[in-house]
Design a protein around this motif. Structure first.
Motif, mmCIF file in Angstrom:
data_model
loop_
_atom_site.group_PDB
_atom_site.id
_atom_site.type_symbol
_atom_site.label_atom_id
_atom_site.label_comp_id
_atom_site.label_asym_id
_atom_site.label_seq_id
_atom_site.Cartn_x
_atom_site.Cartn_y
_atom_site.Cartn_z
ATOM 1 N N CYS A 68 0.834 -1.203 0.000
ATOM 2 C CA CYS A 68 0.000 0.000 0.000
ATOM 3 C C CYS A 68 0.861 1.242 0.000
ATOM 4 O O CYS A 68 1.821 1.338 0.772
ATOM 5 C CB CYS A 68 -0.913 -0.011 1.232
ATOM 6 S SG CYS A 68 -1.944 1.458 1.404
ATOM 7 N N ASP A 69 0.514 2.197 -0.843
ATOM 8 C CA ASP A 69 1.192 3.490 -0.865
ATOM 9 C C ASP A 69 0.305 4.483 -1.595
ATOM 10 O O ASP A 69 -0.470 4.088 -2.472
ATOM 11 C CB ASP A 69 2.559 3.385 -1.548
ATOM 12 C CG ASP A 69 3.538 4.443 -1.054
ATOM 13 O OD1 ASP A 69 3.318 5.646 -1.345
ATOM 14 O OD2 ASP A 69 4.507 4.085 -0.373
ATOM 15 N N ILE A 70 0.410 5.770 -1.232
ATOM 16 C CA ILE A 70 -0.374 6.787 -1.923
ATOM 17 C C ILE A 70 0.433 7.450 -3.040
ATOM 18 O O ILE A 70 -0.036 8.395 -3.661
ATOM 19 C CB ILE A 70 -0.914 7.844 -0.928
ATOM 20 C CG1 ILE A 70 0.163 8.354 0.025
ATOM 21 C CG2 ILE A 70 -2.055 7.238 -0.133
ATOM 22 C CD1 ILE A 70 1.155 9.277 -0.536
ATOM 23 N N ASP A 71 1.623 6.924 -3.311
ATOM 24 C CA ASP A 71 2.431 7.333 -4.453
ATOM 25 C C ASP A 71 2.368 6.198 -5.478
ATOM 26 O O ASP A 71 2.861 5.092 -5.232
ATOM 27 C CB ASP A 71 3.876 7.591 -4.014
ATOM 28 C CG ASP A 71 4.741 8.132 -5.133
ATOM 29 O OD1 ASP A 71 4.727 7.556 -6.235
ATOM 30 O OD2 ASP A 71 5.453 9.139 -4.908
ATOM 31 N N PRO A 204 2.044 14.245 -10.606
ATOM 32 C CA PRO A 204 1.069 13.209 -10.946
ATOM 33 C C PRO A 204 1.372 11.916 -10.179
ATOM 34 O O PRO A 204 2.530 11.553 -9.984
ATOM 35 C CB PRO A 204 1.268 13.007 -12.454
ATOM 36 C CG PRO A 204 1.929 14.262 -12.930
ATOM 37 C CD PRO A 204 2.774 14.745 -11.792
ATOM 38 N N GLY A 205 0.327 11.264 -9.759
ATOM 39 C CA GLY A 205 0.502 9.983 -9.079
ATOM 40 C C GLY A 205 0.645 10.070 -7.574
ATOM 41 O O GLY A 205 0.628 9.039 -6.900
#
Length: 420
Positions: A68-71, A204-205
């Motif tokens: 899990c990561d928000i990047d 972005p991302g």
């Protein structure tokens, strides 16, 4: 907030409970028991998180099944590390909802450690949480309460107690080779600085709002995220809370203060004017009672070796450790004591110690409460610097004595919808 999110909210309670295993860890139908392979989830997969993912992927006793990561770029890379066998998640709560995950490795930015750990405990997962344990003292208390209430194994990721040099110097100091120790001095190079800078577009991302999470809103700048968050008081707390968690954790071991703290704290340091708000240089003095001794943290200090470390000063001898981690030959001679010699707990590898404790249902070498007390030393130093005056501390109640202003700094208001 939706009903599922409300269900996940954690109410802090200090009810003690024995450790228990998830159904998956016990070996539910169609799944190998934890004695064979522990199924892990990984929250935060850049930097140290990437290192943990590699380590678990190559560990014969465990297997990563979720990342899990928000990047988005970091998340995609993590999936590649596992050769597409781990399922990716953007929202850590979805990962925690999986019933087949036994343990979680938390290597998110420091300000996320408490919520990730508390929610994982509530979901019935054991947790390896990177250092420092928390940003605030109240968060650390809540993490200890969650681990105890839900019977979870929680290890703080400061590895120095799981090294031969760390154990050697601790044995040397603990078992009288220095004589009576009245002072321990820590040294570290100064924190970096950054001039004022205008906001920049979010790349972005990167889900920057999710990255901030409970923190107050602040404009995006790359010097505030990915690694650089350490140089903001709200999200990192500088070297004293970052590498200081390593150093304080090892100092506390032979000095016997794993479950207590100082009675007073006093700090000085410069006042930066720029993007980073941690002091570049600082000195902190902690006074302990019963027995009486002094702990000093200095940036910069007087190194006995390397760029950072600590020296135990006794009336018979001194012994030092430094730099991830080294120490003097006289201490290394006690890293593996002869039969019959007194010794502190032996752990040869920090991740393996955690995995062993997941199977055995016992507390690891850097249990959450020990990690909380070590991190509290770091947080107390920063609070004393912020207020610029001596503070009296009650280590049993974990409160400042007769000081409402200082006690207000034990926590900060979370940004909605996040709650402690």
């Amino acid at each position: 907030m939706d009903g599922q999110t409300n269900r996940r909210q954690f109410l802090v309670a200090s009810l003690a409970a024995p450790y228990f295993l998830t159904s998956g860890a016990l070996g539910a139908e169609g799944k190998a028991p934890a004695s064979d392979r522990i199924r892990t989830g990984h929250i935060g997969v850049g930097g140290m998180g990437g290192g943990h993912l590699h380590g678990i992927y190559n560990n014969p006793t465990a297997t990563p099944v979720a990342v899990c990561d928000i990047d988005a770029a970091r998340l995609a890379n993590a999936v590649k590390v596992t050769r597409d066998t781990a399922k990716p998640y953007h929202d850590f709560r979805e990962l925690l909802d999986r019933q087949d995950i036994d343990a979680v490795f938390v290597a998110s930015p420091d300000h996320w450690h408490p919520l990730h750990t508390i929610h994982a405990c509530q979901a019935g997962k054991d947790v390896y949480c990177e250092k420092p344990l928390s940003v605030t003292i109240r968060e650390g208390q809540a993490m200890v309460a969650a681990a105890r209430r839900f019977g979870r194994v929680v290890q703080m990721g400061t590895q120095w107690r799981s090294t031969g040099p760390g154990r050697g110097v601790a044995n040397y100091a603990r078992f009288g080779h220095c004589g009576t120790i009245r002072e321990v001095r820590c040294w570290h190079y100064p924190n970096p600085t950054h001039p004022p800078a205008p906001p920049q577009p979010v790349p972005p991302g990167l889900d920057y709002d999710f990255w901030l999470g409970p923190l107050p809103w602040m404009p995006y700048h790359p010097a505030r995220t990915h690694g650089n968050f350490r140089w903001l008081m709200c999200s990192g707390g500088g070297n004293i809370r970052d590498r200081g968690a390593h150093i304080m954790g090892l100092v506390a071991w032979p000095m016997g203060v794993d479950h207590t703290g100082p009675v007073s704290i006093e700090a000085t340091g410069d006042r930066p004017d720029g993007l980073f708000d941690n002091p570049r240089t600082m000195s902190v003095t902690y006074q302990f009672k019963n027995p009486d001794w002094t702990l000093r943290w200095d940036q910069p200090g007087e190194p006995k070796g390397g760029e950072y470390g600590a020296v135990f000063i006794g009336d018979r001898d001194t012994v030092a450790f430094w730099d991830n981690i080294a120490t003097e030959p006289k201490a290394m001679a006690l890293a593996t004591p002869a039969p019959g010699q007194p010794t502190l707990e032996v752990s040869h590898d920090h991740r393996s110690n955690f995995l062993e404790c997941v199977r055995a249902r016992r507390r690891p070498i850097m249990d959450v409460e020990i990690g909380h007390r070590a991190t509290t030393l770091c947080n107390l130093g920063n609070i004393a610097w912020r207020l610029g005056r001596k503070l009296d501390w009650d280590p049993a109640k974990e409160l400042f004595i007769g000081d409402d202003e200082a006690n207000r700094l034990l926590h900060y208001p979370y940004r909605e919808p996040w709650k402690l």
